[in-house]
Enzyme design. Structure first.
Site, PDB file in Angstrom:
ATOM      1  N   SER A 106      -2.614  -2.156   1.884  1.00 56.59           N
ATOM      2  CA  SER A 106      -3.309  -3.161   2.677  1.00 56.59           C
ATOM      3  C   SER A 106      -4.203  -2.527   3.745  1.00 56.59           C
ATOM      4  O   SER A 106      -5.147  -1.815   3.426  1.00 56.59           O
ATOM      5  CB  SER A 106      -2.276  -4.100   3.297  1.00 56.59           C
ATOM      6  OG  SER A 106      -2.872  -5.234   3.859  1.00 56.59           O
ATOM      7  N   ASP A 253      -9.698  -6.442   4.566  1.00 56.15           N
ATOM      8  CA  ASP A 253      -8.867  -5.245   4.684  1.00 56.15           C
ATOM      9  C   ASP A 253      -8.852  -4.516   3.340  1.00 56.15           C
ATOM     10  O   ASP A 253      -9.594  -4.865   2.419  1.00 56.15           O
ATOM     11  CB  ASP A 253      -7.457  -5.598   5.161  1.00 56.15           C
ATOM     12  CG  ASP A 253      -6.699  -6.471   4.175  1.00 56.15           C
ATOM     13  OD1 ASP A 253      -7.343  -7.131   3.345  1.00 56.15           O
ATOM     14  OD2 ASP A 253      -5.455  -6.499   4.229  1.00 56.15           O
ATOM     15  N   ASP A 255      -6.997  -4.305   0.654  1.00 56.00           N
ATOM     16  CA  ASP A 255      -6.788  -4.994  -0.624  1.00 56.00           C
ATOM     17  C   ASP A 255      -7.361  -6.404  -0.612  1.00 56.00           C
ATOM     18  O   ASP A 255      -7.133  -7.178  -1.540  1.00 56.00           O
ATOM     19  CB  ASP A 255      -5.306  -5.018  -0.994  1.00 56.00           C
ATOM     20  CG  ASP A 255      -4.447  -5.804  -0.011  1.00 56.00           C
ATOM     21  OD1 ASP A 255      -4.859  -5.960   1.152  1.00 56.00           O
ATOM     22  OD2 ASP A 255      -3.356  -6.246  -0.404  1.00 56.00           O
ATOM     23  N   ASP A 257      -6.814  -9.174   0.982  1.00 57.90           N
ATOM     24  CA  ASP A 257      -6.068 -10.424   1.120  1.00 57.90           C
ATOM     25  C   ASP A 257      -6.184 -10.977   2.544  1.00 57.90           C
ATOM     26  O   ASP A 257      -5.637 -12.026   2.846  1.00 57.90           O
ATOM     27  CB  ASP A 257      -4.599 -10.276   0.704  1.00 57.90           C
ATOM     28  CG  ASP A 257      -3.815  -9.281   1.548  1.00 57.90           C
ATOM     29  OD1 ASP A 257      -4.407  -8.611   2.421  1.00 57.90           O
ATOM     30  OD2 ASP A 257      -2.589  -9.164   1.324  1.00 57.90           O
TER      31      ASP A 257
END
Length: 462
Positions: A106, A253, A255, A257
């Site tokens: 993340s 960010d 990834d 999400d």
């Protein structure tokens, strides 16, 4: 939280706390377990498991070792390649996979990585299955009525195969484009892709909807993910928006999400603002089921006051989009999320989706014909101080009687004019000390009272 898996998967420094061997064993378990579940219902077909990854150098290593474990246990591994966490959740759900795996840490730095597990419904993996994986990693697996010292290997035609599944990622991009209710023609949009998963997706979506895009941090090299970029470092996007006179900016960010925004004046717009803006928009159209927005205990006082003024109810959960989604699922809510930018639109997705969030904010701007600064204006934040203290034994530190006493002392000082929240991070060796009060100086002094006790008792690592 378990021994290995926290609120957002198995995360740690690559080949230190999360090793290639761990990944292989996770793959071995998942491939065998889902195959065994099928066999026990009379289904002899191979489990189908879809895998995505972010742009970290170590993501390739973990992808290969996970696939080795999956195929050795008889599962077929479908590779989305570099993609976002929400795309793995989407494809897991619509294409009938047994489960999905996302390789990402993340917003963490490049040297960390993680394994996020997603069930067949596109949701975070249930705790029971996660605990079985942990038992296997520790050599203590007991399931299906027996103890398993070793898991059987697949042989001959039962060995699993790998499948290039880039088409799944492309279908997800098409899905996002299909959600655009307005043309963005004439809008100038800044995108900060954090040198992560959004780098080859966000621009395509916005340009397909007619926007003129200005993209930064979309040159991943395996080592620069999140480095002074993305939703945890808005400075670059703020400068871009002001220098290029853009209408809005969106930062993701690693990834993708999460999404945070920058308004046309270069001001940061947080997850709390996003929840307020879209919650009000839904209420005005009678779309806000149960008239409730789901947030976490980390949301700002000013956010809750703005909801009160708008006549919108709210629920507070523990920190983590996992807990937000669980509450939303149990109570049928349509909108929830975190101040950090994990926003869940349950009609469209089962997890936080940064690109979807940015499309929804664009929708409100276009529908109301208002700039983002005007939409966010009713949310007046209390000053906040958040101190992250690096600590090895989080539980011991938080339960220390002197630390507890310091927290209670600060609570008495704040009374009803603010609050203090001290909690362990679910993904990092940190205790987070957060204070909200009427002045920044008072916030800082209150937070320091607790941090100084942690330091004095020898818990701090730096």
């Amino acid at each position: 939280m378990g021994k290995y898996f926290g609120t957002d998967g198995f995360r740690g420094e690559a080949n230190v706390t999360l090793t290639a061997d761990h990944a292989y064993k996770v793959g071995r378990f998942l491939g065998w377990y889902y195959g065994e579940l099928k066999r026990r219902t009379g289904d002899a077909s191979a489990p189908r498991i879809v895998i995505g990854k972010d742009t970290r150098r170590s993501s390739y290593m973990f992808e290969y070792t996970l696939i080795a474990g999956l195929t050795a246990s008889g599962a077929d591994a479908y590779m989305l390649h570099v993609t976002t966490t929400p795309s793995v959740a989407y494809i897991s759900r619509i294409d009938g996979f047994d489960c999905g795996i996302m390789i990402s840490a993340s917003h963490n730095p490049y040297f960390d990585n993680g394994i996020k597990l997603i069930n067949a419904n596109g949701e975070k993996m249930d705790e029971g299955t996660v605990l079985l994986i942990e038992s296997f990693l520790d050599g203590k697996l007991e399931v299906f009525g027996k103890k398993w010292d070793e898991l059987p290997y697949a042989t001959k035609e039962n060995i699993g195969k790998t499948v290039d599944y880039a088409s799944g990622r492309n279908r997800y991009i098409g899905y996002l484009i299909s959600l655009g209710m307005y043309s963005f023609r004439g809008m100038k949009v800044g995108l900060d892709c954090a040198n992560g998963s959004a780098w080859n997706i966000a621009k395509s979506v916005f340009e397909a909807l007619g926007a003129t895009t200005y993209v930064i941090n979309a040159q991943p090299d395996g080592l620069n993910i999140n480095e002074n970029a993305g939703s945890t470092h808005l400075e670059g996007l703020q400068k871009l928006v002001k220098d290029k006179n853009l209408d809005v900016g969106f930062a993701y960010d690693g990834d993708a999400d999460r999404c945070l925004c920058v308004d046309e004046n270069g001001n940061a717009v947080t997850g709390d603002h996003i929840l307020y803006i879209y919650g009000l928009y839904m209420k005005e159209r009678n779309k806000l089921v149960s008239n409730t927005v789901v947030a976490t205990v980390m949301s700002n006082f000013g956010f809750f006051k703005a909801l009160d003024a708008a006549g919108i109810k709210y629920a507070k959960t523990a920190v983590g989009d996992k807990y937000v989604y669980e509450y939303m699922s149990a109570h049928g809510n349509r909108l929830g999320g975190e101040q950090s930018g994990h926003i869940i639109f349950s009609k469209y997705a089962t997890t936080g989706d940064g690109i979807l969030t940015s499309l929804k904010i664009m929708e409100v701007m276009m529908a109301k014909k208002q700039p983002l600064s005007k939409l966010a204006e009713p949310v007046r934040f209390y000053p906040q101080e958040l101190v992250n203290v690096r600590i090895a034994d989080k539980e011991k530190a938080q339960n220390d009687k002197d630390v507890v006493a310091a927290i209670k002392k600060v609570e008495k000082k704040l009374k009803t004019s603010g609050r203090i929240l001290v909690r362990p991070s679910g993904t990092e060796p940190l205790i987070r000390v957060m204070v909200e009060a009427e002045s920044k100086e008072f916030c800082s002094s209150c937070a320091e009272e607790v941090v100084s006790v942690l330091r004095k008792k020898g818990y701090c690592q730096d």
